[in-house]
Design an enzyme around this catalytic site. Sequence first.
Site, PDB file in Angstrom:
ATOM      1  N   ASN A  43      32.156  47.033  49.763  1.00 15.69           N
ATOM      2  CA  ASN A  43      33.349  48.072  48.830  1.00 15.69           C
ATOM      3  C   ASN A  43      32.179  49.175  48.079  1.00 15.69           C
ATOM      4  OD1 ASN A  43      31.236  46.925  46.849  1.00 15.69           O
ATOM      5  ND2 ASN A  43      32.699  44.959  46.580  1.00 15.69           N
ATOM      6  N   GLU A  58      29.242  48.411  47.203  1.00 11.23           N
ATOM      7  CA  GLU A  58      27.769  47.002  48.236  1.00 11.23           C
ATOM      8  C   GLU A  58      26.981  48.523  49.082  1.00 11.23           C
ATOM      9  OE1 GLU A  58      30.343  42.925  49.294  1.00 11.23           O
ATOM     10  OE2 GLU A  58      30.978  44.670  49.647  1.00 11.23           O
ATOM     11  N   ASP A 115      39.501  40.145  50.461  1.00 18.34           N
ATOM     12  CA  ASP A 115      39.494  39.307  50.621  1.00 18.34           C
ATOM     13  C   ASP A 115      41.331  39.059  51.869  1.00 18.34           C
ATOM     14  OD1 ASP A 115      38.004  38.053  50.061  1.00 18.34           O
ATOM     15  OD2 ASP A 115      38.882  37.012  48.078  1.00 18.34           O
TER      16      ASP A 115
END
Length: 491
Positions: free
Chosen positions: A204, A207, A279
């Site tokens: 993301n 990150e 997820d």
Amino acid sequence: MNGDYLATINHFSNLSVLVIGDAMLDVYMDGSADRICREAPVPIVDIRDVKTVPGGAANTAANLAQLGAKVHYISVVGSDHEAKLLKDALAGHGLDTSLVLSDPVRRTITKQRVTAGNQLLVRFDSGTTEAIHADYERQVIGNLKNNFHRVDAVVVSDYGYGILTDKVIGALGALQHKKESILVIDAKSLDKYSHLRATVAKPNYQELVRLLAITEPAASGKRSEQIRRHGQRLLKKTGTKYVAATLDIEGALLFQHGKEPYRTFSKPVENTKAAGAGDTYVGALTLALASGASIEVAGEIAKSAAVVILQKSGTATCTKSELSHYLGNGSKYTDDWQELKNRIDHLRKEARRIVFTNGCFDLLHSGHVTYLDQARTLGDALVLGLNSDASIKRLKGNNRPINNLSERIRILSGLESVTFMTSFEEDTPISLLEVIQPDLYVKGGDYTVDNLPEAPVVLGYGGKIEIMPFVQDRSTTNIILKIKSLDTQTA
């Protein structure tokens, strides 16, 4: 292109996936806050509902199962009450929890959210985040070796909470080097996995900032432009074939060697509305790649699964049928009430609150949009019942509707607030309510429960009713009169 998507999704049920990563229990405590505490200037929340769902890597596993795959999930939790709740929640999604080990010295990672109405008030985090004990590390590695090459794909979901130790990552690398599998890495620290020769990494924006050592993060709306320049660096740093860089409301950039990045687009959503969409994205991306799809097709399917999640609230899953419906024809409408009931039942299995409202919605105006937005905030899904053309003629006269049913469906399908739609031929939706039985029936205008014809049906099956005022000075009739007035002035 939608045919390619559907063919790919239909293959999901033939696949098996191994997930390894940090298990969490997400707890949602919802209530009302109408009082202030005497001990301190904080709200008192009267809790009316508590919901427990899988979080973290457990949510990735649950999403894969709901998308149709057979899932093997490796993790370590505590031997506490939270572990039991988590395993029960996983079992509720059809998952085998035999590879989820219980360590009596660990506490299961738990994230408890307290909400009042649509507002998140506070989140409490607890649980063990240190590395797993050596005995459990050996068992994890053993389970990994026993299953790695028996499945069609492997997902690493590393939140940095102690499951993916250096030795476990080393074992992953040895297995991948022995025989390359579809390996998807979703990790806070992607650099630890650069030697694995994984298929795809999914960072993301936060990150990405860490991985690329970006000193000046871009403002929302400018992140895609900033990250696009770093595609080849990302591929080199992650050591993967592809990088799927997700950028929240800006969608995602899909990088591969020797090609321009491919971008998918998302839709804005309130930060408190949904959790765990990443997820869901990883689960759908993994299954699409394992089905033989290109990274572009896999990215579009993964984006679509995440959009389905963003229509819900809290930590949620996307089912195979929901994804197929979303990609099937883009329509939220069905004239089959039993099919509508089946869709609603899927949501109810996840303890979703179903809101229903109805009307003509002939010439869509701001009053309609505001009303539907407000109705949607009262639950997790909004079902809209539309009067048929014949029904409107009986209620409004032979000159109505201005827009026929198919036109109204097309326009209303573009509203984020509307989850599903159907139509009814009668003057009231009483027969429809008897079939779908929504949790909450919302009606706009000057009605009261006493003079609402649908009230006996809704109250009879245990539903609730809420009357909401329409936005003042906004009506289809007034718009028609204004248009006629303008025509008269120009004649």
